[in-house]
Design a protein around this motif. Sequence first.
Motif, PDB file in Angstrom:
ATOM      1  N   ALA A  56      52.394  35.222  39.149  1.00  0.00           N
ATOM      2  CA  ALA A  56      52.356  36.621  38.389  1.00  0.00           C
ATOM      3  C   ALA A  56      51.141  36.836  37.904  1.00  0.00           C
ATOM      4  O   ALA A  56      50.395  37.963  37.756  1.00  0.00           O
ATOM      5  N   CYS A  57      50.602  36.103  36.808  1.00  0.00           N
ATOM      6  CA  CYS A  57      49.496  36.042  36.104  1.00  0.00           C
ATOM      7  C   CYS A  57      48.402  36.188  37.198  1.00  0.00           C
ATOM      8  O   CYS A  57      47.564  37.127  36.879  1.00  0.00           O
ATOM      9  N   PHE A  58      48.099  35.494  38.074  1.00  0.00           N
ATOM     10  CA  PHE A  58      47.210  35.414  39.199  1.00  0.00           C
ATOM     11  C   PHE A  58      47.150  36.841  39.687  1.00  0.00           C
ATOM     12  O   PHE A  58      45.888  37.341  39.904  1.00  0.00           O
ATOM     13  N   HIS A  59      48.134  36.991  40.280  1.00  0.00           N
ATOM     14  CA  HIS A  59      48.293  38.233  40.862  1.00  0.00           C
ATOM     15  C   HIS A  59      47.622  39.547  40.052  1.00  0.00           C
ATOM     16  O   HIS A  59      47.088  40.402  40.659  1.00  0.00           O
ATOM     17  N   SER A  60      48.024  39.541  38.640  1.00  0.00           N
ATOM     18  CA  SER A  60      47.575  40.784  38.097  1.00  0.00           C
ATOM     19  C   SER A  60      46.022  40.627  37.784  1.00  0.00           C
ATOM     20  O   SER A  60      45.316  41.474  38.061  1.00  0.00           O
ATOM     21  N   ALA A  61      45.417  39.088  37.666  1.00  0.00           N
ATOM     22  CA  ALA A  61      43.985  39.154  37.724  1.00  0.00           C
ATOM     23  C   ALA A  61      43.324  39.404  38.735  1.00  0.00           C
ATOM     24  O   ALA A  61      42.300  40.152  38.860  1.00  0.00           O
ATOM     25  N   LEU A  62      43.766  39.158  39.870  1.00  0.00           N
ATOM     26  CA  LEU A  62      43.350  39.490  41.051  1.00  0.00           C
ATOM     27  C   LEU A  62      43.199  41.075  41.343  1.00  0.00           C
ATOM     28  O   LEU A  62      42.394  41.423  41.870  1.00  0.00           O
ATOM     29  N   ARG A  63      44.520  41.745  41.060  1.00  0.00           N
ATOM     30  CA  ARG A  63      44.475  43.127  41.333  1.00  0.00           C
ATOM     31  C   ARG A  63      43.410  43.871  40.490  1.00  0.00           C
ATOM     32  O   ARG A  63      42.865  44.640  40.491  1.00  0.00           O
ATOM     33  N   ALA A  64      43.098  43.410  39.111  1.00  0.00           N
ATOM     34  CA  ALA A  64      42.103  43.857  38.286  1.00  0.00           C
ATOM     35  C   ALA A  64      40.704  43.593  39.014  1.00  0.00           C
ATOM     36  O   ALA A  64      39.956  44.771  38.664  1.00  0.00           O
ATOM     37  N   VAL A  65      40.458  42.391  39.091  1.00  0.00           N
ATOM     38  CA  VAL A  65      39.130  42.284  39.816  1.00  0.00           C
ATOM     39  C   VAL A  65      38.883  42.919  41.056  1.00  0.00           C
ATOM     40  O   VAL A  65      37.837  43.539  41.536  1.00  0.00           O
ATOM     41  N   ALA A  66      40.167  43.275  41.914  1.00  0.00           N
ATOM     42  CA  ALA A  66      39.811  44.041  43.021  1.00  0.00           C
ATOM     43  C   ALA A  66      39.753  45.328  42.741  1.00  0.00           C
ATOM     44  O   ALA A  66      38.798  46.037  43.466  1.00  0.00           O
ATOM     45  N   ARG A  67      40.422  45.976  41.660  1.00  0.00           N
ATOM     46  CA  ARG A  67      40.091  47.463  41.490  1.00  0.00           C
ATOM     47  C   ARG A  67      38.498  47.733  41.168  1.00  0.00           C
ATOM     48  O   ARG A  67      38.060  48.622  41.589  1.00  0.00           O
ATOM     49  N   LYS A  68      38.219  46.839  40.201  1.00  0.00           N
ATOM     50  CA  LYS A  68      36.651  46.806  39.824  1.00  0.00           C
ATOM     51  C   LYS A  68      35.688  46.831  41.052  1.00  0.00           C
ATOM     52  O   LYS A  68      34.773  47.630  41.131  1.00  0.00           O
ATOM     53  N   ALA A  69      36.176  46.081  42.094  1.00  0.00           N
ATOM     54  CA  ALA A  69      35.520  45.954  43.380  1.00  0.00           C
ATOM     55  C   ALA A  69      35.868  47.038  44.359  1.00  0.00           C
ATOM     56  O   ALA A  69      35.208  46.987  45.391  1.00  0.00           O
ATOM     57  N   LYS A  70      36.840  47.949  43.949  1.00  0.00           N
ATOM     58  CA  LYS A  70      37.185  48.827  44.826  1.00  0.00           C
ATOM     59  C   LYS A  70      37.595  48.419  46.260  1.00  0.00           C
ATOM     60  O   LYS A  70      37.573  49.049  47.258  1.00  0.00           O
ATOM     61  N   ALA A  71      38.411  47.348  45.916  1.00  0.00           N
ATOM     62  CA  ALA A  71      39.040  46.420  47.314  1.00  0.00           C
ATOM     63  C   ALA A  71      40.470  46.896  47.528  1.00  0.00           C
ATOM     64  O   ALA A  71      41.068  47.143  46.538  1.00  0.00           O
ATOM     65  N   ASP A  72      40.780  47.237  48.719  1.00  0.00           N
ATOM     66  CA  ASP A  72      42.348  47.503  49.040  1.00  0.00           C
ATOM     67  C   ASP A  72      43.145  46.419  48.976  1.00  0.00           C
ATOM     68  O   ASP A  72      43.171  45.367  49.852  1.00  0.00           O
ATOM     69  N   LEU A 102      45.613  38.587  51.202  1.00  0.00           N
ATOM     70  CA  LEU A 102      44.850  39.951  51.002  1.00  0.00           C
ATOM     71  C   LEU A 102      44.796  40.715  52.255  1.00  0.00           C
ATOM     72  O   LEU A 102      43.715  40.752  53.029  1.00  0.00           O
ATOM     73  N   PRO A 103      45.991  41.140  52.861  1.00  0.00           N
ATOM     74  CA  PRO A 103      45.756  41.417  54.233  1.00  0.00           C
ATOM     75  C   PRO A 103      44.546  42.600  54.749  1.00  0.00           C
ATOM     76  O   PRO A 103      44.244  42.634  55.797  1.00  0.00           O
ATOM     77  N   GLU A 104      44.531  43.361  53.732  1.00  0.00           N
ATOM     78  CA  GLU A 104      43.370  44.628  54.146  1.00  0.00           C
ATOM     79  C   GLU A 104      41.851  44.216  53.552  1.00  0.00           C
ATOM     80  O   GLU A 104      41.315  45.052  53.668  1.00  0.00           O
ATOM     81  N   VAL A 105      41.638  42.818  53.313  1.00  0.00           N
ATOM     82  CA  VAL A 105      40.392  42.640  52.928  1.00  0.00           C
ATOM     83  C   VAL A 105      39.815  41.696  53.735  1.00  0.00           C
ATOM     84  O   VAL A 105      40.359  40.518  54.383  1.00  0.00           O
ATOM     85  N   ASP A 106      38.566  41.604  54.208  1.00  0.00           N
ATOM     86  CA  ASP A 106      37.902  40.642  54.987  1.00  0.00           C
ATOM     87  C   ASP A 106      37.833  39.407  54.261  1.00  0.00           C
ATOM     88  O   ASP A 106      37.801  39.455  53.040  1.00  0.00           O
TER      89      ASP A 106
END
Length: 141
Positions: A56-72, A102-106
């Motif tokens: 859960a913690c790692f998923h939150s961190a992943l979503r935070a860095v993905a938002r900054k990178a504008k990744a879906d 991350l199914p929507e990310v290369d």
Amino acid sequence: MQVLYTAQALATGDGRDGHVTTSDGSIDLDLAVPKEMGGAGGAANPELLFAAGYSACFHSALRAVARKAKADVTGSTVQARVGIGATGAGGYGLTVELAVDLPEVDPATATQLVEQAHQVCPYSAATRGNIDVTLTVGETR
């Protein structure tokens, strides 16, 4: 460090064959040693709780860095596998595998995002240098 939140849990009984509750009442579980370790199984154990928290913690961190990178990161998942075994030095140690989908990310971008999340996740910071953590990118199993 300025502490923003403190979680509190109380273990009673016989440790791994006991009970754990949290101060807010959200966790109230019997614990049992897994069958693989010679116990009765059939209940939660510390490794399951650690796997749940880390994923859960790692998923939150992943979503935070993905938002900054504008990744879906639609449909993203993080599965944690926590292993326990004898270290050979008279004690026990843990291993962790984090399988990230991350199914929507290369694949190249997904790998970069996972590595960045590993640098900012508090669980990753706490385990770094203490526990072998393996990161895999692709479908979770």
